[in-house]
Design an enzyme around this catalytic site. Structure first.
Site, PDB file in Angstrom:
ATOM      1  N   ALA A  65       0.858  -1.176   0.000  1.00  0.00           N
ATOM      2  CA  ALA A  65       0.000   0.000   0.000  1.00  0.00           C
ATOM      3  C   ALA A  65       0.895   1.227   0.000  1.00  0.00           C
ATOM      4  O   ALA A  65       2.056   1.158   0.427  1.00  0.00           O
ATOM      5  CB  ALA A  65      -0.864  -0.017   1.254  1.00  0.00           C
ATOM      6  N   GLY A 108       0.487  -5.005   0.783  1.00  0.00           N
ATOM      7  CA  GLY A 108      -0.705  -5.015  -0.064  1.00  0.00           C
ATOM      8  C   GLY A 108      -0.435  -5.609  -1.440  1.00  0.00           C
ATOM      9  O   GLY A 108      -1.354  -6.126  -2.085  1.00  0.00           O
ATOM     10  N   GLU A 111      -0.743  -9.205  -0.981  1.00  0.00           N
ATOM     11  CA  GLU A 111      -2.171  -9.460  -0.722  1.00  0.00           C
ATOM     12  C   GLU A 111      -2.990  -9.348  -2.007  1.00  0.00           C
ATOM     13  O   GLU A 111      -3.920 -10.127  -2.223  1.00  0.00           O
ATOM     14  CB  GLU A 111      -2.673  -8.479   0.347  1.00  0.00           C
ATOM     15  CG  GLU A 111      -2.042  -8.777   1.708  1.00  0.00           C
ATOM     16  CD  GLU A 111      -2.261  -7.675   2.740  1.00  0.00           C
ATOM     17  OE1 GLU A 111      -1.986  -6.499   2.416  1.00  0.00           O
ATOM     18  OE2 GLU A 111      -2.708  -7.983   3.843  1.00  0.00           O
ATOM     19  N   GLU A 131       4.468  -5.290   6.966  1.00  0.00           N
ATOM     20  CA  GLU A 131       3.714  -4.254   7.702  1.00  0.00           C
ATOM     21  C   GLU A 131       4.179  -4.121   9.140  1.00  0.00           C
ATOM     22  O   GLU A 131       4.159  -3.025   9.718  1.00  0.00           O
ATOM     23  CB  GLU A 131       2.212  -4.576   7.676  1.00  0.00           C
ATOM     24  CG  GLU A 131       1.550  -4.417   6.315  1.00  0.00           C
ATOM     25  CD  GLU A 131       1.556  -5.678   5.473  1.00  0.00           C
ATOM     26  OE1 GLU A 131       2.370  -6.601   5.750  1.00  0.00           O
ATOM     27  OE2 GLU A 131       0.757  -5.753   4.530  1.00  0.00           O
TER      28      GLU A 131
HETATM   29  N1  CO8 Z   1       4.578   3.227  -0.557  1.00  0.00           N
HETATM   30  C1  CO8 Z   1       4.993   4.393  -1.077  1.00  0.00           C
HETATM   31  N2  CO8 Z   1       6.163   4.546  -1.772  1.00  0.00           N
HETATM   32  C2  CO8 Z   1       6.918   3.452  -1.929  1.00  0.00           C
HETATM   33  C3  CO8 Z   1       6.568   2.205  -1.408  1.00  0.00           C
HETATM   34  C4  CO8 Z   1       5.314   2.102  -0.704  1.00  0.00           C
HETATM   35  N3  CO8 Z   1       4.850   0.937  -0.204  1.00  0.00           N
HETATM   36  N4  CO8 Z   1       7.530   1.305  -1.717  1.00  0.00           N
HETATM   37  C5  CO8 Z   1       8.459   1.979  -2.394  1.00  0.00           C
HETATM   38  N5  CO8 Z   1       8.108   3.273  -2.532  1.00  0.00           N
HETATM   39  C6  CO8 Z   1       8.851   4.339  -3.205  1.00  0.00           C
HETATM   40  C7  CO8 Z   1      10.040   4.792  -2.366  1.00  0.00           C
HETATM   41  O1  CO8 Z   1       9.623   5.715  -1.380  1.00  0.00           O
HETATM   42  C8  CO8 Z   1      10.929   5.401  -3.437  1.00  0.00           C
HETATM   43  O2  CO8 Z   1      10.432   6.666  -3.752  1.00  0.00           O
HETATM   44  P1  CO8 Z   1      11.453   7.926  -3.802  1.00  0.00           P
HETATM   45  O3  CO8 Z   1      12.368   7.593  -4.943  1.00  0.00           O
HETATM   46  O4  CO8 Z   1      10.537   9.082  -4.091  1.00  0.00           O
HETATM   47  O5  CO8 Z   1      12.137   7.971  -2.496  1.00  0.00           O
HETATM   48  C9  CO8 Z   1      10.679   4.493  -4.646  1.00  0.00           C
HETATM   49  O6  CO8 Z   1       9.432   3.833  -4.404  1.00  0.00           O
HETATM   50  C10 CO8 Z   1      11.749   3.414  -4.826  1.00  0.00           C
HETATM   51  O7  CO8 Z   1      11.858   2.706  -3.603  1.00  0.00           O
HETATM   52  P2  CO8 Z   1      13.264   2.507  -2.845  1.00  0.00           P
HETATM   53  O8  CO8 Z   1      14.183   3.631  -3.138  1.00  0.00           O
HETATM   54  O9  CO8 Z   1      12.947   2.236  -1.407  1.00  0.00           O
HETATM   55  O10 CO8 Z   1      13.793   1.199  -3.580  1.00  0.00           O
HETATM   56  P3  CO8 Z   1      14.753   0.069  -2.976  1.00  0.00           P
HETATM   57  O11 CO8 Z   1      15.094  -0.806  -4.145  1.00  0.00           O
HETATM   58  O12 CO8 Z   1      15.854   0.667  -2.179  1.00  0.00           O
HETATM   59  O13 CO8 Z   1      13.833  -0.757  -1.949  1.00  0.00           O
HETATM   60  C11 CO8 Z   1      11.845  -1.906  -1.241  1.00  0.00           C
HETATM   61  C12 CO8 Z   1      12.742  -1.487  -2.432  1.00  0.00           C
HETATM   62  C13 CO8 Z   1      12.583  -2.912  -0.363  1.00  0.00           C
HETATM   63  C14 CO8 Z   1      10.605  -2.550  -1.848  1.00  0.00           C
HETATM   64  C15 CO8 Z   1      11.461  -0.652  -0.406  1.00  0.00           C
HETATM   65  O14 CO8 Z   1      10.970   0.344  -1.296  1.00  0.00           O
HETATM   66  C16 CO8 Z   1      10.416  -0.902   0.645  1.00  0.00           C
HETATM   67  O15 CO8 Z   1      10.713  -1.431   1.699  1.00  0.00           O
HETATM   68  N6  CO8 Z   1       9.138  -0.474   0.369  1.00  0.00           N
HETATM   69  C17 CO8 Z   1       8.077  -0.572   1.333  1.00  0.00           C
HETATM   70  C18 CO8 Z   1       7.590  -1.997   1.473  1.00  0.00           C
HETATM   71  C19 CO8 Z   1       6.518  -2.081   2.531  1.00  0.00           C
HETATM   72  O16 CO8 Z   1       6.715  -1.832   3.696  1.00  0.00           O
HETATM   73  N7  CO8 Z   1       5.284  -2.462   2.090  1.00  0.00           N
HETATM   74  C20 CO8 Z   1       4.149  -2.580   2.969  1.00  0.00           C
HETATM   75  C21 CO8 Z   1       3.362  -1.313   2.986  1.00  0.00           C
HETATM   76  S1  CO8 Z   1       2.031  -1.341   4.176  1.00  0.00           S
HETATM   77  C22 CO8 Z   1       0.831  -2.246   3.397  1.00  0.00           C
HETATM   78  O17 CO8 Z   1       0.978  -2.720   2.316  1.00  0.00           O
HETATM   79  C23 CO8 Z   1      -0.460  -2.405   4.169  1.00  0.00           C
HETATM   80  C24 CO8 Z   1      -1.534  -3.103   3.341  1.00  0.00           C
HETATM   81  C25 CO8 Z   1      -2.907  -2.897   3.920  1.00  0.00           C
HETATM   82  C26 CO8 Z   1      -3.545  -1.579   3.523  1.00  0.00           C
HETATM   83  C27 CO8 Z   1      -3.988  -1.544   2.075  1.00  0.00           C
HETATM   84  C28 CO8 Z   1      -4.638  -0.214   1.657  1.00  0.00           C
HETATM   85  C29 CO8 Z   1      -4.470   0.087   0.154  1.00  0.00           C
END
Ligand code: CO8
Length: 257
Positions: A65, A108, A111, A131
């Site tokens: 998400a 998400g 999911e 999460e």
């Molecule tokens: N949300 C928003 N932006 C994101 C997300 C995300 N989940 N994942 C990545 N991005 C963005 C980063 O902020 C970054 O943006 P910017 O260049 O502007 O800083 C860009 O994408 C590239 O990401 P990274 O630089 O972090 O890339 P890396 O290769 O270093 O890392 C990862 C990749 C490991 C995937 C890392 O981006 C990461 O950990 N992302 C978050 C993963 C996460 O925690 N997901 C769970 C989110 S919570 C959730 O899903 C709850 C679900 C239930 C609710 C559903 C409602 C819709």
């Protein structure tokens, strides 16, 4: 229809939806939800479409998400709006949906893949429910669908630690049905979708309903439900055609009725 966060195409009898927010690794926000629902609805009313493939980019199916969209929300906001409930509609798609997953399928994203009927993964795929590392828990079905898919031990391991599992582990655990080389991913998903689309649509829809019922009811009720669906398919032209074609040693020409 013009979409902002997904690319929607029809190729033969297969609908293809590509998540398209590369700047955020396809993070799922309210626009993605709205557009996915629109795309599914359009494919459902298009009689020619027999199956759907849902995919992302090579780097990410979806990294969860959109954390930036969720960050400012307060309990009252998300409780009153029943945040996330709109995704139930996506999970209830009637036509078969195959997730073709490459790269990150996290939170998400994992999911959403599990809302599809089966997952074909590229060797590069990484699945996880991180999460817990954000101070929350899965909210789009992860604690329920992942547990049903891979069992308690693996689900607890992933959900409590937030670690990722690779495609090989996901296949061993039963989360994905096939793992293929990255350059084969879409071809493989399309071949499966085309095969499904070539079959009798009533039997395909009922097969999906029957398998899904296994997650919701007792064995006895599930068996009765399956048997009744089986009986009802003998009211279709396609049952007559499918069995006649077998006996006459020819290909069936299904009319989806
Ligand atoms: N949300 C928003 N932006 C994101 C997300 C995300 N989940 N994942 C990545 N991005 C963005 C980063 O902020 C970054 O943006 P910017 O260049 O502007 O800083 C860009 O994408 C590239 O990401 P990274 O630089 O972090 O890339 P890396 O290769 O270093 O890392 C990862 C990749 C490991 C995937 C890392 O981006 C990461 O950990 N992302 C978050 C993963 C996460 O925690 N997901 C769970 C989110 S919570 C959730 O899903 C709850 C679900 C239930 C609710 C559903 C409602 C819709």
């Amino acid at each position: 229809m013009a979409y902002e966060t997904v690319i929607v195409e029809t190729r033969g009898n297969v609908g293809l939806i590509t998540l398209n927010r590369p700047q955020a690794l396809n993070a799922l926000n309210s626009t993605v939800l709205k557009e996915l629902k629109q795309a599914y609805a359009a494919f459902h009313t298009d009689e020619a479409v027999g199956a759907i493939v849902l995919t992302g980019s090579e780097r990410a199916f979806a990294a969860g998400a959109d954390i930036k969209e969720m960050q400012p929300l307060a309990f009252a906001d998300i409780y009153k709006s029943d945040f996330i409930s709109g995704w139930d509609e996506v999970a209830k798609a009637r036509k078969p949906v195959i997730a073709a997953v490459s790269g990150f399928a996290l939170g998400g994203g994992c999911e959403l893949a599990m809302m599809c009927d089966f997952i074909i993964a590229s060797e590069t795929a990484k699945f996880g429910q991180p999460e817990i590392t954000l101070g929350v828990i899965p909210g789009m079905g992860g604690s329920q669908r992942l547990t049903r898919a891979v069992g308690k031990a693996k689900a607890m391991d992933l959900i409590l630690t937030g670690r990722m599992m690779d495609a090989a582990e996901a296949e061993r655990s039963g989360l994905v049905s096939r793992v293929v080389a990255p350059d084969r991913l879409l071809d493989e998903a399309f071949a499966a979708a085309e095969k499904i689309a070539s079959l009798s649509q009533p039997s395909v829809l009922m097969a999906k309903e029957a398998v899904n019922r296994a997650f919701e009811t007792t064995l006895e009720e599930g068996l009765r439900f399956e048997r009744r669906l089986f009986h009802s398919l003998f009211a279709t032209d396609d049952q007559k055609e499918g069995m006649a074609a077998f006996v006459e040693k020819r290909k069936p020409a299904f009319r989806h009725r």
